[in-house]
Design an enzyme around this catalytic site. Structure first.
Site, short mmCIF file in Angstrom:
data_model
loop_
_atom_site.label_atom_id
_atom_site.label_comp_id
_atom_site.label_asym_id
_atom_site.label_seq_id
_atom_site.Cartn_x
_atom_site.Cartn_y
_atom_site.Cartn_z
N ILE A 216 7.12 6.15 -4.86
CA ILE A 216 8.11 7.11 -4.21
C ILE A 216 8.05 7.98 -5.62
O ILE A 216 9.12 7.32 -6.16
CB ILE A 216 8.78 6.59 -3.68
CG1 ILE A 216 8.30 5.99 -2.69
CG2 ILE A 216 9.90 7.91 -2.93
CD1 ILE A 216 7.12 6.64 -1.77
N SER B 193 6.74 -3.04 -1.15
CA SER B 193 6.40 -2.88 -1.82
C SER B 193 4.22 -3.10 -1.76
O SER B 193 4.13 -4.17 -1.35
CB SER B 193 6.83 -2.88 -3.10
OG SER B 193 5.02 -2.59 -4.22
N ASN C 201 16.63 -3.16 1.99
CA ASN C 201 16.19 -2.19 1.42
C ASN C 201 16.62 -2.62 -0.55
O ASN C 201 15.27 -2.37 -1.23
CB ASN C 201 16.75 -0.69 0.89
CG ASN C 201 16.03 0.36 -0.13
OD1 ASN C 201 15.29 0.41 -0.05
ND2 ASN C 201 17.11 0.38 -1.05
N TYR D 158 8.80 -8.63 -8.78
CA TYR D 158 8.66 -7.85 -7.95
C TYR D 158 7.48 -7.96 -7.51
O TYR D 158 8.29 -8.37 -6.69
CB TYR D 158 8.89 -6.43 -9.02
CG TYR D 158 9.01 -5.68 -7.67
CD1 TYR D 158 10.47 -4.65 -7.77
CD2 TYR D 158 7.89 -4.79 -7.51
CE1 TYR D 158 10.80 -4.03 -6.42
CE2 TYR D 158 8.03 -3.86 -6.60
CZ TYR D 158 9.71 -3.19 -6.71
OH TYR D 158 9.55 -2.37 -5.15
N LYS E 18 8.51 -9.60 -3.35
CA LYS E 18 7.70 -8.45 -2.58
C LYS E 18 6.46 -9.26 -0.83
O LYS E 18 6.34 -8.94 -0.15
CB LYS E 18 7.98 -7.63 -3.02
CG LYS E 18 8.38 -6.05 -2.93
CD LYS E 18 9.52 -5.89 -2.92
CE LYS E 18 10.67 -5.54 -3.07
NZ LYS E 18 11.83 -4.75 -2.15
#
Length: 253
Positions: free
Chosen positions: A185, A140, A88, A152, A156
């Site tokens: 989120i 993601s 995670n 990012y 991912k």
């Protein structure tokens, strides 16, 4: 529903806050034994106090290969073996591609991607001895489409591809590998909460325009899917990446 996770040994990276802590809480509700890893000792001990249950904490810089080895060895010493790994830990930096240094791309890959590959290699070695195990990678929706920072997104995206390739490689050994791709989120320590506090009107407009469900997702909604994927209730789910996003993703695969 009993997911059959009572007594299972679970290692969660980036487990001191946000989605990672939520996943830890969901595993604990199922009676699992949990180890959480993060950089900050203070945050880890605060999370341990909030979570309660059978929780071990490990402080480490997960961009460092030797630190990952140390943590995994300590986890095996404490728990005896590993049943579930949740990769995670993650983060983003930089901006547009032409404004971001190569070092920032390397750092993002080391944290988001290489840590997952390395921990998975370590876990599979142990799981093969037992003939069973589960790995859940937290990716993601922006691993499938543009939207976040390029550093990012790229890491991912690599994680989603890795999930499928490793899953196909180790399912014959009784090990299932899957991934969860969260959308936006909201939680107290996350970037969305910070943005919401700074500019409520702008962020509320973002939710209205970009999330068909009309609200941010909750940590628990990601955590529950991760725990299900780790359980035998998902025994025929192999190499999948499930969006958990209230319809936010624009991809159709």
């Amino acid at each position: 529903m009993d997911l059959g996770l009572k007594g299972k040994s679970v290692l969660i990276t980036g487990g001191s806050k946000g989605i990672g802590k939520g996943i830890a809480a969901s595993f604990l509700k199922e009676g699992a034994r949990v180890g959480i890893v993060a950089r900050s000792e203070d945050a880890l001990h605060e999370a341990k106090g909030e979570l309660g249950g059978d929780v071990h904490v490990y402080s480490a810089d997960l961009t460092d290969q030797s630190e990952r080895h140390r943590v995994f060895d300590q986890f095996l010493s404490d728990f005896g073996s590993i049943d579930v790994l949740v990769n995670n830990v993650g983060g983003s930096s930089g901006g547009k591609t032409m404004e971001t240094s190569l070092d920032q791309f390397r750092e993002a890959f080391e944290l988001n991607y290489m840590s997952a590959v390395h921990f998975s290699q370590l876990a599979v070695t142990n799981m093969r001895e037992k003939g069973e195990g589960a790995i859940v990678n937290i990716s993601s929706i922006f691993g499938r489409e543009s939207g976040g920072k390029p550093t990012y997104n790229s890491a991912k995206s690599a994680m989603i591809s890795f999930t499928k390739s490793l899953a196909d490689e180790v399912i014959k050994d009784g090990i299932r590998v899957n991934s969860v791709a969260p959308g936006s989120i909201l939680h107290p320590t996350g970037n969305w909460q910070k943005r919401l506090d700074e500019n409520p009107e702008k962020i509320n407009k973002f939710v209205e325009d970009e999330i068909p469900a009309g609200r941010f997702g909750r940590v628990e909604e990601v955590a529950d899917v991760a725990v299900l994927l780790a359980s035998e209730r998902a025994s025929w789910v192999v190499g999948a990446t499930l969006n958990v996003d209230g319809g936010q993703s624009r991809s159709n695969f």
